[in-house]
Design an enzyme around this catalytic site. Structure first.
Site, PDB file in Angstrom:
ATOM      1  N   LYS A 290       0.858  -1.193   0.000  1.00  0.00           N
ATOM      2  CA  LYS A 290       0.000   0.000   0.000  1.00  0.00           C
ATOM      3  C   LYS A 290       0.894   1.243   0.000  1.00  0.00           C
ATOM      4  CE  LYS A 290      -4.370   0.973   2.340  1.00  0.00           C
ATOM      5  NZ  LYS A 290      -5.045   0.893   3.642  1.00  0.00           N
TER       6      LYS A 290
HETATM    7  O1  G3P Z   1      -7.461   1.816   5.557  1.00  0.00           O
HETATM    8  C1  G3P Z   1      -7.843   2.916   4.824  1.00  0.00           C
HETATM    9  C2  G3P Z   1      -9.140   3.525   5.242  1.00  0.00           C
HETATM   10  O2  G3P Z   1     -10.176   2.594   5.071  1.00  0.00           O
HETATM   11  C3  G3P Z   1      -9.151   4.179   6.588  1.00  0.00           C
HETATM   12  O3  G3P Z   1     -10.440   4.503   7.014  1.00  0.00           O
HETATM   13  O4  G3P Z   1     -11.971   5.129   8.831  1.00  0.00           O
HETATM   14  O5  G3P Z   1      -9.531   5.658   9.059  1.00  0.00           O
HETATM   15  O6  G3P Z   1     -10.962   6.912   7.462  1.00  0.00           O
HETATM   16  P1  G3P Z   1     -10.725   5.602   8.156  1.00  0.00           P
END
Ligand code: G3P
Length: 217
Positions: A83
């Site tokens: 990633k």
């Molecule tokens: O892992 C990437 C993403 O899904 C993170 O989500 O909830 O931290 O904005 P969030």
């Protein structure tokens, strides 16, 4: 549509796998930190139980460092996806690693051109962040629609992972648009199955079943 869990918690992943419809896992440094465990140990354990792609994020800010970390992580398991955030340096690293056959999930994507650049660089996946856009009053679903349109226009095979999902309607709308994948916390994965009328219906049927004579079971 494929469903990924956005977590580094092995117990949540096992619960997801028990449902039989889990296709992969995404992690990020925040999610790994929550486990309190070493990075490599967590990623290798997830890769050993999940048959599909498992995203593990690099943390260097320069292309050279990203490539170095990406190559290291890619050796840990066959289903690793590296990633990488979409920065200028990230784009260079995506290009280099993709050419060497390493699968890349481009992360922190907030506009359609970032997604187009990632696809041109050879990324296998691109992750638009829905919830974080909604948080700053920007239309996240429009971003997903634009990325899908652009990829279709030019025949890119980069798969769209709808990320930063906060509620089931994000998943519904992404599915309506034909996004390839939705990655979400386990709590949302569970909510996709539930409906109060289903529960009420079961309760009513079971109550009436008690009135049936000579029940075979
Ligand atoms: O892992 C990437 C993403 O899904 C993170 O989500 O909830 O931290 O904005 P969030």
């Amino acid at each position: 549509m494929q469903f990924f869990l956005d977590t580094a918690d092995i117990d949540e992943i096992r619960k997801g796998l028990d449902l039989g419809i889990l296709d992969g896992v995404t992690t990020n440094p925040t999610l790994v930190a929550k486990t309190g465990r070493p990075f490599r140990e967590v990623i290798e354990e997830i890769c050993s139980v999940v048959p599909g792609p498992v995203s593990a994020e690099v943390v260097s800010l320069d292309a050279e460092g990203m490539v170095r970390e990406g190559k290291m992580v890619a050796q840990w398991a066959e289903n690793i996806v590296v990633k990488i955030p979409i920065t200028t340096e990230g784009l260079k690293a995506i290009n280099t690693l993709s050419q060497e056959g390493v699968k890349i999930n481009t992360t922190l994507v907030f506009n359609p051109m970032q997604a187009l650049m990632a696809a041109k660089a050879g990324a296998a996946f691109v992750s638009p962040f829905l919830g974080r856009l909604d948080d700053v009053s920007s239309p996240s679903l429009g971003l997903v629609a634009s990325i899908i349109d652009i990829y279709m226009n030019y025949g890119y095979e980069t798969e769209v992972i709808c990320a930063s999902i906060r509620h089931p309607m994000h998943v519904v709308e992404c599915a309506r648009m034909g996004a390839d994948i939705a990655t979400m916390p386990y709590a949302i994965f569970e909510k996709l199955i539930k409906h109060p009328l289903t529960d009420a219906g079961i309760k009513g049927f079971l109550a009436d079943w008690e009135k049936v004579p000579d029940k075979p079971f």
